[in-house]
Scaffold this motif. Sequence first.
Motif, mmCIF file in Angstrom:
data_model
loop_
_atom_site.group_PDB
_atom_site.id
_atom_site.type_symbol
_atom_site.label_atom_id
_atom_site.label_comp_id
_atom_site.label_asym_id
_atom_site.label_seq_id
_atom_site.Cartn_x
_atom_site.Cartn_y
_atom_site.Cartn_z
ATOM 1 N N ALA A 61 0.827 -1.205 0.000
ATOM 2 C CA ALA A 61 0.000 0.000 0.000
ATOM 3 C C ALA A 61 0.865 1.260 0.000
ATOM 4 O O ALA A 61 0.590 2.215 -0.738
ATOM 5 N N VAL A 62 1.920 1.265 0.815
ATOM 6 C CA VAL A 62 2.810 2.425 0.875
ATOM 7 C C VAL A 62 3.530 2.607 -0.453
ATOM 8 O O VAL A 62 3.694 3.733 -0.946
ATOM 9 N N SER A 63 3.970 1.506 -1.051
ATOM 10 C CA SER A 63 4.665 1.580 -2.338
ATOM 11 C C SER A 63 3.770 2.193 -3.414
ATOM 12 O O SER A 63 4.199 3.071 -4.172
ATOM 13 N N ALA A 64 2.513 1.743 -3.465
ATOM 14 C CA ALA A 64 1.594 2.273 -4.475
ATOM 15 C C ALA A 64 1.313 3.744 -4.244
ATOM 16 O O ALA A 64 1.264 4.544 -5.193
ATOM 17 N N LEU A 65 1.155 4.130 -2.987
ATOM 18 C CA LEU A 65 0.868 5.521 -2.673
ATOM 19 C C LEU A 65 2.068 6.416 -2.975
ATOM 20 O O LEU A 65 1.919 7.524 -3.498
ATOM 21 N N ALA A 66 3.275 5.928 -2.654
ATOM 22 C CA ALA A 66 4.480 6.703 -2.937
ATOM 23 C C ALA A 66 4.646 6.922 -4.444
ATOM 24 O O ALA A 66 5.032 8.008 -4.887
ATOM 25 N N GLU A 67 4.339 5.903 -5.225
ATOM 26 C CA GLU A 67 4.427 6.049 -6.681
ATOM 27 C C GLU A 67 3.404 7.066 -7.175
ATOM 28 O O GLU A 67 3.704 7.903 -8.042
ATOM 29 N N GLN A 68 2.223 7.019 -6.598
ATOM 30 C CA GLN A 68 1.180 7.968 -6.981
ATOM 31 C C GLN A 68 1.583 9.395 -6.642
ATOM 32 O O GLN A 68 1.296 10.332 -7.401
ATOM 33 N N LEU A 69 2.279 9.570 -5.511
ATOM 34 C CA LEU A 69 2.685 10.903 -5.064
ATOM 35 C C LEU A 69 4.062 11.309 -5.587
ATOM 36 O O LEU A 69 4.552 12.397 -5.273
ATOM 37 N N THR A 70 4.697 10.440 -6.369
ATOM 38 C CA THR A 70 6.025 10.671 -6.955
ATOM 39 C C THR A 70 7.044 11.087 -5.899
ATOM 40 O O THR A 70 7.593 12.194 -5.936
#
Length: 426
Positions: A362-371
């Motif tokens: 979940a953190v990985s996906a969110l970090a990618e979304q937030l660049t």
Amino acid sequence: MTDAQDTAADSSLRTTGGTPPDDAGSSATEAPTPLLEPREGIPPVVTDEDALARVVAAFAAGSGPVAVDAERASGYRYGQRAYLVQLRRAGAGTALIDPVACPDLSGLGEALSGVEWVLHAATQDLPCLREIGMVPSSLFDTELAGRLAGFPRVGLGAMVEGVLGFVLEKGHSAVDWSTRPLPEPWLRYAALDVELLVDLRDALEKELDRQGKLDWARQEFDAIASAPPAEPRKDPWRRTSGMHKVRRRRQLGVVRELWQTRDRIAQKRDVSPGKVLGDAAIVEAALALPANAHALAALTGFGHRMGRRQLEQWQAAVDRAKALPDSALPLPGQPVTGPPPPRAWADKDPAAAARLSAARAAVSALAEQLTMPQENLITPDTVRRLCWEPPKAVDAETVGAALAGYGARPWQVEQVTAALVTALTA
């Protein structure tokens, strides 16, 4: 390409004039320009109290943020003290200060109280600046700003080139800054390191604001500025490179004794510990447990270049460790104050392992979304602690409170709480 990367490549954030473009977005698009000389030339190095007083007065009368940098002699000298301090501020120009000749810069620090300090990778320089009396009340970290904005390369040279269109010469970053007198090319390099730092800060502030991350960055900068000095590391000898080979307690005792002996010698001689004895040699001696100096001399790292007196000194350390009673020998591993290593979770607590896997995804996906890098969105240690021991009732309020208790900033709590609640209840 992320929004931040796209903006960095766009001409509206690139200029060869050394300052951010105007609001109309006008800027040059030529190839990066080598930055060869400071605008006002290389200033003389401040080495006495009179010259320092003049610098303090000039910087107190300056305007706007102040760019600050420090050069250490890592790998050459003991510890992490500063051997050159560079500053630049509008209205004051650039100053180069020798903190060996002027070891108390608290007056300068006080003159800049309330002024925003601009540093690149602030946590690297703040400890050595604190030692000489320079502590910022507020700061802007251009490296951290680059991370939050999504730039793939956040070294100072890469940021200055990608954002401002200048190429910094970086050939002297690893030299022995304790050298006196400092060569002119080194001083030129040092002055150029702060030449465009405020310009870079201004451009990054605009980019963070465009991405809606400026308040996040300010929270991070405030956390760095208000953080207390780091506690001394417990059992620093355990960080000896190659320690994974050392299993038995008697061998651990030899590593500890050799490391502590080396540290005392390095401190006395004011040289890097690695120049006294390498980590590989310490581990070799611990594994071999040599019976005498002759046997020690046959080991890697204790070769023919080492004199008899030095060999006997190291063998005495080995002998001291060999003579210790079992009760005085160090235990394998370090006391664990938090969760066990994640590799052990599947056996110790399969449910926690499943929570951690879901939370990491979940953190990985969110970090990618937030660049931005995952570790800047939320520290891996915080995620591990939350997953190992989640609140009894998992909801946004309890998870948010737990994250704040582990030191997460409000913006981090706001961004990750919902995703982590979902991961913990999946």
